[in-house]
Design an enzyme around this catalytic site. Structure first.
Site, PDB file in Angstrom:
ATOM      1  N   ALA A 154       1.186  -1.460  -0.144  1.00 24.15           N
ATOM      2  CA  ALA A 154      -0.070   0.726   0.130  1.00 24.15           C
ATOM      3  C   ALA A 154       0.979   1.349   0.086  1.00 24.15           C
ATOM      4  O   ALA A 154       0.502   1.866  -0.807  1.00 24.15           O
ATOM      5  CB  ALA A 154      -0.392  -0.151   1.118  1.00 24.15           C
ATOM      6  N   TYR A 155       1.938   1.210   0.790  1.00 19.03           N
ATOM      7  CA  TYR A 155       2.956   2.476   0.885  1.00 19.03           C
ATOM      8  C   TYR A 155       3.483   2.880  -0.505  1.00 19.03           C
ATOM      9  O   TYR A 155       3.707   3.578  -0.715  1.00 19.03           O
ATOM     10  CB  TYR A 155       3.444   2.512   1.841  1.00 19.03           C
ATOM     11  CG  TYR A 155       4.455   3.124   2.117  1.00 19.03           C
ATOM     12  CD1 TYR A 155       4.470   4.294   2.698  1.00 19.03           C
ATOM     13  CD2 TYR A 155       5.582   3.024   2.413  1.00 19.03           C
ATOM     14  CE1 TYR A 155       4.939   5.656   3.407  1.00 19.03           C
ATOM     15  CE2 TYR A 155       6.965   4.371   2.406  1.00 19.03           C
ATOM     16  CZ  TYR A 155       6.194   5.667   2.446  1.00 19.03           C
ATOM     17  OH  TYR A 155       7.267   6.734   3.130  1.00 19.03           O
TER      18      TYR A 155
END
Length: 248
Positions: A154-155
């Site tokens: 996600a990051y």
């Protein structure tokens, strides 16, 4: 001096902690009026109460596009001109987890905070900057957005999106006097990093040739140049701050 920032006005998101706070303080020390935006209004007032001549704390959820538009219009009306936008708001989300185990809701939350918020703020300020034929926009990305850190889907993906946004916007506004760039740090010792599992931090640090984390001051010093008048011929670029890890 070409990099003189005195009498400029800046909006900094994520200004209540980490790199955002350090950049905001560095800008204040350079004579810039800073509208310090963050969801944590209590910390904003705590950190900026002694700088009321130049600092204006603004509590806001920058994932709310309508609110962002309202607040930015208020700032523009009050300041008259805004020359700088620095997008530092961000979260890591769940880390040290394989992609097939990533929670969809958590991934969407990370994208909303890291990417969408920076899209909303830049969308709100770019017409103003273009109208003034001058502006500096800086999106705080990450080395993870260039290389993709295992365990951080996600990051990494959200920061890659920010890097690509800087490339697109840099090209779109290249003839207007507005530059749009990204900054991609490796591991910087911030409260955000301190909350990550030590195994994840070690994994990232071991990839750095200098074998250390970067400092907040190093990040702020580079950011100060990127948003200064001296940075007049670089746009759509991602500045490296990785201790030698990313040399491309």
């Amino acid at each position: 001096m070409a990099n003189n920032l005195a009498n400029h006005t800046a909006i900094v998101t994520g200004a209540a902690s980490g790199i955002g706070k350090e950049i905001a303080f560095k800008l204040l020390d350079s004579g810039v009026t800073v509208y310090a935006l963050d969801l944590d209004e209590k910390k904003l007032h705590e950190y900026y109460s002694g700088r009321q001549d130049k600092a204006v704390p603004v509590g806001i959820d920058v994932t709310d596009e309508k609110k962002v538009n309202e607040v930015f219009q208020e700032i523009i009306q009050k300041a008259g001109k805004v020359e700088i936008l620095v997008n530092c708001v961000g979260i890591t989300g769940e880390t040290n987890i394989q992609s097939h185990l990533v929670d969809t809701a958590n991934l969407q939350k990370v994208f909303n905070i890291n990417f969408m918020a920076s899209f909303y703020t830049s969308k709100a300020i770019l017409p103003h900057m273009v109208g003034n034929k001058y502006g500096r926009v800086l999106h705080l990305a990450s080395i993870a957005g260039k290389e993709g850190n295992a365990g951080m889907l996600a990051y990494s993906a959200s920061k890659a999106a920010m890097i690509c946004m800087a490339k697109v916007q840099g090209k779109e506004y290249a003839e207007t006097g507005v530059t749009v760039n990204a900054l991609a740090p490796a591991v910087i010792r911030t409260p955000l990093v301190d909350m990550m599992p030590e195994k994840q931090v070690t994994y990232m640090t071991e990839k750095i040739p200098m074998k250390r984390c970067g400092t907040l001051e190093e990040a702020a010093n580079l950011a100060l140049y990127i948003v200064s008048p001296a940075n007049s011929f670089t746009t759509g670029f991602t500045f490296d701050l990785s201790g030698g890890r990313a040399t491309y």
